[in-house]
Scaffold this motif. Structure first.
Motif, PDB file in Angstrom:
ATOM      1  N   ILE A 167       0.831  -1.204   0.000  1.00 18.42           N
ATOM      2  CA  ILE A 167       0.000   0.000   0.000  1.00 18.42           C
ATOM      3  C   ILE A 167       0.867   1.257   0.000  1.00 18.42           C
ATOM      4  O   ILE A 167       0.616   2.213  -0.748  1.00 18.42           O
ATOM      5  N   ASN A 168       1.908   1.261   0.823  1.00 19.67           N
ATOM      6  CA  ASN A 168       2.798   2.429   0.874  1.00 19.67           C
ATOM      7  C   ASN A 168       3.497   2.676  -0.470  1.00 19.67           C
ATOM      8  O   ASN A 168       3.659   3.815  -0.914  1.00 19.67           O
ATOM      9  N   ARG A 169       3.893   1.557  -1.122  1.00 20.57           N
ATOM     10  CA  ARG A 169       4.575   1.671  -2.397  1.00 20.57           C
ATOM     11  C   ARG A 169       3.654   2.241  -3.470  1.00 20.57           C
ATOM     12  O   ARG A 169       4.072   3.023  -4.333  1.00 20.57           O
ATOM     13  N   LYS A 170       2.380   1.877  -3.401  1.00 21.98           N
ATOM     14  CA  LYS A 170       1.430   2.293  -4.439  1.00 21.98           C
ATOM     15  C   LYS A 170       0.814   3.668  -4.167  1.00 21.98           C
ATOM     16  O   LYS A 170       0.603   4.456  -5.083  1.00 21.98           O
ATOM     17  N   TYR A 171       0.540   3.947  -2.897  1.00 20.27           N
ATOM     18  CA  TYR A 171      -0.220   5.157  -2.567  1.00 20.27           C
ATOM     19  C   TYR A 171       0.545   6.163  -1.711  1.00 20.27           C
ATOM     20  O   TYR A 171       0.054   7.271  -1.478  1.00 20.27           O
ATOM     21  N   GLY A 172       1.706   5.739  -1.182  1.00 26.02           N
ATOM     22  CA  GLY A 172       2.422   6.614  -0.263  1.00 26.02           C
ATOM     23  C   GLY A 172       1.990   6.340   1.172  1.00 26.02           C
ATOM     24  O   GLY A 172       0.969   5.714   1.428  1.00 26.02           O
ATOM     25  N   HIS A 173       2.815   6.832   2.106  1.00 23.01           N
ATOM     26  CA  HIS A 173       2.582   6.521   3.527  1.00 23.01           C
ATOM     27  C   HIS A 173       1.242   7.082   3.999  1.00 23.01           C
ATOM     28  O   HIS A 173       0.545   6.439   4.788  1.00 23.01           O
TER      29      HIS A 173
END
Length: 218
Positions: free
Chosen positions: A212-218
């Motif tokens: 999720i972080n990789r796709k949308y950011g933290h």
């Protein structure tokens, strides 16, 4: 640190952990996955998992005693199967909601057909002072075919919970594709492990967060 709001690690009560040793291994994994708060949500499902709050609380206290040395905060809730009697059953005390000041109830829907009048049915539950949370919609066949069918629930401000293993692909490509689509549409409020046991449905959290972080950011 994370909060897990959905799992079946309470031993010997449903299709999850069968014995205390599996529960404790699951909790140890949860700690290693950076989960600091975990809420057991055993099934309460008339005719299939006829658990009572009294029995579940008794089992929960045994687990809490056995896991006292682990650095994790434990709570007890339940996952209930949606039916038109849901609100009536809730009012009789048949279910265990999560939380005290604000109460939440994890609700599982039919996997094959979206229940008729589901929004009104869940709204009736909200009128009793409990907020329903729809469990793992990305795994329902009708959502995989048409994710936008959840718009009515979203417009009614009913939160939805996604399974971490759907995000990682462990539930197959259809569930993973639906998961990403629901995240793209902004329909998901929570992710949770839905862990059952260390062997066949292990605790997975950090990898889903990384995706999720990789796709949308933290």
């Amino acid at each position: 640190m994370y909060i897990d709001l959905h799992n079946h690690l309470l031993p010997g009560v449903d299709d999850g952990a069968a014995k205390m040793s599996q529960t404790l291994r699951g909790l140890e994994t949860a700690v290693s996955e950076k989960v600091s708060v975990l809420c057991f949500t055993p099934h309460i499902w008339r005719g299939k998992y006829p658990n009572t709050p009294e029995r579940l609380r008794e089992t929960f206290e045994k687990v809490r005693e056995a896991a006292a040395s682990l650095p994790i905060e434990l709570h007890l809730g339940s996952e209930v199967f949606y039916s038109h009697d849901l609100t009536d059953d809730f009012m009789t005390g048949a279910y265990i909601p999560l939380g005290k000041k604000k109460r939440f109830l994890l609700v599982e829907l039919s996997t094959s057909v979206m229940p008729h009048g589901i929004t009104n049915g869940l709204y009736k539950l909200m009128l009793q002072g409990v907020e329903p949370v729809v469990a793992h919609p990305e795994r329902y066949l009708y959502v995989q075919k048409n994710p936008k069918c959840l718009f009515e629930l979203a417009q009614a401000q009913i939160p939805m919970q996604m399974t971490t293993q759907s995000i990682t692909g462990a539930f197959g490509s259809a569930a993973q594709k639906a998961a990403m689509k629901l995240l793209d549409l902004g329909l998901i409020s929570f992710i949770a492990s839905d862990a059952h046991n260390p062997e066949t449905r292990p605790f997975v959290f950090r990898e889903a967060v990384r995706i999720i972080n990789r796709k949308y950011g933290h």
